[in-house]
Every structure is written in structure tokens, then in C-alpha cells.
Scaffold this active site. Structure first.
Site, PDB file in Angstrom:
ATOM      1  N   ARG A   6      -7.332 -57.229  -3.899  1.00 35.88           N
ATOM      2  CA  ARG A   6      -8.180 -58.240  -3.264  1.00 35.88           C
ATOM      3  C   ARG A   6      -7.338 -59.397  -2.742  1.00 35.88           C
ATOM      4  NH1 ARG A   6     -11.498 -61.042  -8.326  1.00 35.88           N
ATOM      5  NH2 ARG A   6      -9.701 -61.696  -9.559  1.00 35.88           N
ATOM      6  N   ARG A  53      -2.665 -53.747 -18.647  1.00 37.91           N
ATOM      7  CA  ARG A  53      -2.352 -53.752 -17.234  1.00 37.91           C
ATOM      8  C   ARG A  53      -1.858 -55.139 -16.872  1.00 37.91           C
ATOM      9  NH1 ARG A  53      -1.148 -49.848 -14.008  1.00 37.91           N
ATOM     10  NH2 ARG A  53      -2.360 -50.551 -12.201  1.00 37.91           N
ATOM     11  N   ASP A  86     -14.587 -62.974 -21.066  1.00 37.19           N
ATOM     12  CA  ASP A  86     -14.837 -63.961 -20.031  1.00 37.19           C
ATOM     13  C   ASP A  86     -14.519 -65.334 -20.611  1.00 37.19           C
ATOM     14  OD1 ASP A  86     -15.689 -62.340 -17.891  1.00 37.19           O
ATOM     15  OD2 ASP A  86     -17.680 -62.129 -18.778  1.00 37.19           O
ATOM     16  N   GLU A 100      -3.523 -59.842  -4.768  1.00 40.40           N
ATOM     17  CA  GLU A 100      -3.374 -59.389  -6.156  1.00 40.40           C
ATOM     18  C   GLU A 100      -2.942 -57.926  -6.193  1.00 40.40           C
ATOM     19  OE1 GLU A 100      -6.596 -60.128  -8.814  1.00 40.40           O
ATOM     20  OE2 GLU A 100      -6.824 -62.224  -8.202  1.00 40.40           O
ATOM     21  N   TYR A 127     -11.320 -57.855 -23.500  1.00 39.18           N
ATOM     22  CA  TYR A 127     -11.505 -58.529 -22.218  1.00 39.18           C
ATOM     23  C   TYR A 127     -12.593 -59.583 -22.393  1.00 39.18           C
ATOM     24  CZ  TYR A 127     -12.096 -59.484 -17.306  1.00 39.18           C
ATOM     25  OH  TYR A 127     -12.158 -60.123 -16.093  1.00 39.18           O
ATOM     26  N   ARG A 172     -19.702 -53.156 -16.406  1.00 38.75           N
ATOM     27  CA  ARG A 172     -19.588 -54.590 -16.145  1.00 38.75           C
ATOM     28  C   ARG A 172     -20.087 -54.948 -14.750  1.00 38.75           C
ATOM     29  NH1 ARG A 172     -16.301 -57.854 -19.161  1.00 38.75           N
ATOM     30  NH2 ARG A 172     -15.876 -59.089 -17.299  1.00 38.75           N
ATOM     31  N   ARG A 203     -28.247 -53.921  -8.467  1.00 30.94           N
ATOM     32  CA  ARG A 203     -29.560 -54.551  -8.309  1.00 30.94           C
ATOM     33  C   ARG A 203     -30.296 -53.946  -7.114  1.00 30.94           C
ATOM     34  NH1 ARG A 203     -26.543 -59.698  -8.121  1.00 30.94           N
ATOM     35  NH2 ARG A 203     -26.061 -60.305 -10.272  1.00 30.94           N
TER      36      ARG A 203
END
Length: 367
Positions: A279, A248, A349, A299, A347, A171, A175
Site C-alpha cells: 500500500r 513478519r 490494536d 510499505e 496482534y 478481521r 457489509r
């Protein structure tokens, strides 16, 4: 029956389904176990800042139909997600790109970066990656894996990287250009005024009951409508008859800070294993809100137990096999529709939830 549809959960899936069905005259009732609508996309205005109460939600999609649909309900800014990672006293740009490689190794060309990654992959004797650790090293090399992936991922999932499936790391973009835009999608942004305003518009003509847990009075709710739309945990719906699926969970700690700018970025990842949170989100940067104060959220990933909020399905082989049994059972239902992340144990989006909701509505109207 009093209603055509009882919809369990007021997140994106349930709210869109209710909106579309109400438009054509169907009578819908939404019950929501929390004290607010919106599920995990709920935002609350605090100190004039729209706070994402259940973690950062950044909308992105390449699907023009989905983008045009959700844009009916809000104006979106052109927020670009460009996280920063902190490891000890070092800062790195995310996602992994030429800026990251320069910060890590001082290289200035894609060829130099690829050469280092290939060398580290060879030194690690990885031919066919079989787990997340091996996949990560093969993609970005051992240095980046050790500093930016290992600690963060093991905190997030509560397992060693060598015990996690490789697809999780796929995921993450890699680049070989100087580009800190986390998403490649054509359409990206944050709804001005927060996600809750979208949900409010979707449910404007829908009856909603808050603080109502479907399982507290299951027999009552099952008799109140012709059909049920269920967006909760599919294993709970079937009383865990095939065993519990694993998830989780997350804990959020919100703080108001007496400064107008705490960390200079909306999302900063803390990749050391010794730091308990993954984070910090600084919400005002999502909408460039003017305020003398700021609000941050730490978090903390945690193991999931019954009664806790389930955020991330653990889609390993064991859980996938259990889910298939529940999914097969759900496909035999004539009066229950399952949708959303928890009901599909996937999961999603946000754009995928919207697409699935619209497809479910279309299928329901065509059956």
C-alpha cells in the site's frame, strides 16, 4: 535498587505504565533501543506533515473508558478510514461493502450481491473453510478473492493463502450496505499533532534513555530496578530456549512529492502480486494538513530475521504452541511484567494495548 521499575520500550504499553506509576510516586526508568520515543506509533513532522514513520496508525475503539483515557493527552479529529484498492486499472472501495460489489459486478441490492457470492462459494465446493483462501471465497466470492485479497495477502504474509489460517481474514469487515467506513467503532480519529505528542505527555516526568538495547547490557539493567516491565519479544527475553517465534517485518520507503495531493486518499492498497509493496500512505490526509508538498510511504512486507523489527506475529498452530511455553514461563516470574504486542505475541490494536496497560497497572497496585 535505584528504580522501582525499569521499563524496556517506550511504546504505548510502556509509556502508559510509566505514566501511571510515576503519578503515585514510583521511580521509573524507560530504556528505548531506537533513537526516539513512541515505538511504532512514532510520528515525525516533515514539511509540516505528521508522518507515521512505521505505517498508518488510525485510532478506533468502542471502549469508552479507553477513549476518555487517551483523549486526556490529545484532541482527536474525526478521521474516517476509507481505503481504496487498485487492481490493474480498476479501483474498488474498501472494506468490502455494497460499493465494492457494485464496482465488481454492477449489482445494486444486497440480495443480488449475496446471490453471486453464494453461487461462487458453491462452485468452489466449500462447505467448511479450512484456510484463508476458502474462508475468503465463502465470505465474498471468488472474484473479490482473486482481485482484492489473494495478491495482497500473499505479499503481506509471504505464504500462499491456502497455507494461512482462516482467522486472519475475519478481521476484514464485510457489509451489505453502502458504507466505506473501515471501522464500526463508535470512537475513531487521529490525534491532532501526531502520536508522538501523546507519548511526550505520558513521559513528561519519566526518565528516558534512548539508544539503549536491554540485551547489550542485560546484567546491568536487571540490577537497576526492583521490577522489569518488558515489552520486547518474549522469545528473545528467554534467549530462544524453546525456539524462535516467527514474525513478519516491514520496510518503509518515504518520499517527498512536489505536489499538494498525490493520490487523493490516505490509504491505497495495491492488490496485484506483481507490485512489491502492499500500500501507499499519503500522510497529509490523516489530518487534512495544508502544505504545498506531500509525503507518501510505500510499505514492503518482508521475512523477519534476527536483528530486524518484528511487526506481525504469525499466530499459526506451530507458533502458538511455542508461545505457550514462553507464556507459561513468564507467568512464574515475580519481578518481571510482560506486556504489549511482542511480549504477548498477539496482534493488538492500539486500544487493546491501552486497555492491557491499564489493567496491568491495576493488577500491580492490587497485588
Amino acid at each position: 535498587m535505584k528504580y522501582d521499575y525499569l521499563i524496556v520500550g517506550s511504546g504505548l504499553f510502556g509509556s502508559i505504565f510509566a505514566y501511571e506509576m510515576s503519578k503515585i510516586g514510583k521511580k521509573c526508568l524507560i530504556i528505548e533501543k531506537r533513537d526516539h520515543i513512541g515505538g511504532n506509533v512514532f510520528t515525525k513532522s516533515i514539511e509540516n506533515i505528521n508522518v507515521h514513520k512505521y505505517g498508518a496508525h488510525i485510532f478506533h475503539t468502542n471502549d469508552k473508558e479507553v477513549w476518555e483515557y487517551i483523549s486526556q493527552f490529545a484532541e482527536f479529529n474525526r478521521y474516517t478510514n476509507s481505503p481504496v484498492a487498485i487492481y490493474k486499472d480498476e479501483l474498488f472501495n474498501l472494506p468490502f461493502n455494497m460499493n465494492t460489489f457494485y464496482q465488481m459486478w454492477g449489482v445494486k441490492s444486497p440480495a443480488e450481491a449475496k446471490k453471486i457470492i453464494a453461487k461462487q462459494k458453491k462452485e468452489s465446493n466449500i462447505d467448511n473453510p479450512s484456510n484463508l483462501e476458502e474462508k475468503a471465497i465463502s465470505l465474498v466470492g471468488k472474484d473479490i478473492y482473486e482481485k482484492l485479497i489473494k495478491g495482497y495477502t500473499e505479499k503481506q504474509w509471504g505464504k500462499k493463502c491456502c497455507e494461512l489460517p482462516s482467522f486472519i481474514i475475519e478481521r476484514l469487515p464485510v457489509r451489505f450496505i453502502f458504507d466505506n467506513n473501515y471501522f464500526n467503532d463508535l470512537y475513531q480519529g487521529i490525534p491532532l499533532g501526531g502520536y508522538t505528542k501523546i507519548i511526550q505527555k505520558l513521559l513528561n516526568n519519566v526518565e528516558v534513555k534512548l539508544n539503549c538495547d536491554f540485551f547489550d547490557e542485560r546484567e546491568k539493567w536487571e540490577k537497576i530496578a526492583d521490577k522489569i516491565v518488558f515489552t520486547g519479544m518474549i522469545d528473545q527475553y528467554y534467549d530462544y530456549c524453546f525456539g524462535e517465534l516467527e514474525y513478519r517485518s516491514l520496510n518503509f520507503k518515504h518520499y517527498i512529492k512536489d505536489t499538494d495531493n498525490y493520490q487523493g486518499n490516505a490509504v491505497i492498497n495495491f492488490t496485484e502480486s506483481s507490485i512489491p509493496f502492499t500500500r501507499i500512505i499519503e500522510h497529509k490526509h490523516f489530518e487534512k494538513t495544508e502544505s504545498e508538498k506531500t509525503i507518501i510511504t510505500e510499505e514492503y512486507p518482508s521475512p523477519w530475521e534476527k536483528g530486524m523489527e518484528a511487526y506481525y506475529p504469525i499466530n499459526d498452530e506451530k507458533n502458538s504452541n511455542i508461545f505457550k511455553k514462553y507464556d507459561d514461563l513468564s507467568n512464574k516470574e515475580s519481578n518481571v511484567i510482560f506486556g504489549g504486542r511482542l511480549a504477548k505475541y498477539k496482534y493488538y490494536d492500539m486500544w487493546e494495548v491501552i486497555k492491557e496497560a491499564l489493567a496491568t497497572v491495576k493488577k500491580e497496585l492490587n497485588d
